[in-house]
Write a protein that holds these residues in place. Structure first.
Motif, PDB file in Angstrom:
ATOM      1  N   ARG A   1       2.127   6.606  -6.909  1.00  0.00           N
ATOM      2  CA  ARG A   1       1.090   7.511  -7.406  1.00  0.00           C
ATOM      3  C   ARG A   1       1.449   8.972  -7.154  1.00  0.00           C
ATOM      4  O   ARG A   1       1.278   9.816  -8.034  1.00  0.00           O
ATOM      5  N   SER A   2       1.944   9.272  -5.952  1.00  0.00           N
ATOM      6  CA  SER A   2       2.289  10.665  -5.659  1.00  0.00           C
ATOM      7  C   SER A   2       3.488  11.126  -6.481  1.00  0.00           C
ATOM      8  O   SER A   2       3.551  12.281  -6.909  1.00  0.00           O
TER       9      SER A   2
ATOM     10  N   TRP B   1       0.831  -1.200   0.000  1.00  0.00           N
ATOM     11  CA  TRP B   1       0.000   0.000   0.000  1.00  0.00           C
ATOM     12  C   TRP B   1       0.870   1.256   0.000  1.00  0.00           C
ATOM     13  O   TRP B   1       0.630   2.207  -0.740  1.00  0.00           O
ATOM     14  N   ALA B   2       1.922   1.262   0.838  1.00  0.00           N
ATOM     15  CA  ALA B   2       2.820   2.413   0.898  1.00  0.00           C
ATOM     16  C   ALA B   2       3.559   2.605  -0.424  1.00  0.00           C
ATOM     17  O   ALA B   2       3.733   3.731  -0.899  1.00  0.00           O
TER      18      ALA B   2
ATOM     19  N   GLU C   1       2.516   1.691  -3.384  1.00  0.00           N
ATOM     20  CA  GLU C   1       1.553   2.155  -4.378  1.00  0.00           C
ATOM     21  C   GLU C   1       1.256   3.640  -4.208  1.00  0.00           C
ATOM     22  O   GLU C   1       1.208   4.388  -5.193  1.00  0.00           O
ATOM     23  N   LEU C   2       1.087   4.088  -2.960  1.00  0.00           N
ATOM     24  CA  LEU C   2       0.855   5.518  -2.718  1.00  0.00           C
ATOM     25  C   LEU C   2       2.063   6.356  -3.122  1.00  0.00           C
ATOM     26  O   LEU C   2       1.912   7.440  -3.702  1.00  0.00           O
ATOM     27  N   SER C   3       3.259   5.859  -2.827  1.00  0.00           N
ATOM     28  CA  SER C   3       4.471   6.591  -3.205  1.00  0.00           C
ATOM     29  C   SER C   3       4.579   6.709  -4.714  1.00  0.00           C
ATOM     30  O   SER C   3       4.920   7.772  -5.245  1.00  0.00           O
TER      31      SER C   3
END
Length: 127
Positions: free
Chosen positions: A45-46, A38-39, A41-43
């Motif tokens: 995307r950002s 999850w981390a 994937e968020l990294s």
């Protein structure tokens, strides 16, 4: 109860603690793996969203002169390194492959700023 069934029951009772600990460890590992995914994937995307909004400013002539001067000095250093590496490699020296590989990596590192300069100035689409 037969001997086989008793042996299986005894084995089951003897390994209850080990199985419970293994379940706890695999459950914790799976939870950590989900959090890391999850981390990541968020990294990603950002980072992609941030890269999309980057607008480089034009450089001054002095800045471009220093940049291209540095790139040219690095290119000469890479050429010398590749020359020595290829000379040793052609002589079939035992450690010459390291020089050739380092030269190839250095060429890639020198070409990265040039690629940035070429593609950073492309025009944006309509907004």
């Amino acid at each position: 109860m037969g001997r086989v069934r008793y042996g299986l029951w005894w084995l089951d009772q003897a390994t209850v603690g080990v199985r419970n600990r293994a379940r706890a460890v695999t459950g914790g590992t799976a939870a950590v793996g989900r959090e890391l995914r999850w981390a990541a994937e968020l990294s990603a995307r950002s980072t992609l969203a941030g890269v999309d909004h980057v607008r480089p400013e034009p450089w001054s002539d002095r800045g471009l002169l220093w940049l291209f001067g540095g790139i040219s000095i690095a290119a000469v250093a890479v050429a010398v390194l590749l020359g020595f590496g290829m000379a040793h490699w052609a002589m079939t020296s035992s450690g010459a492959t390291l020089f050739a590989a380092a030269g190839a990596v250095a060429v890639g590192a020198v070409l990265l700023p040039l690629a940035y300069l070429v593609f950073a100035s492309k025009r944006r689409g309509r907004r």
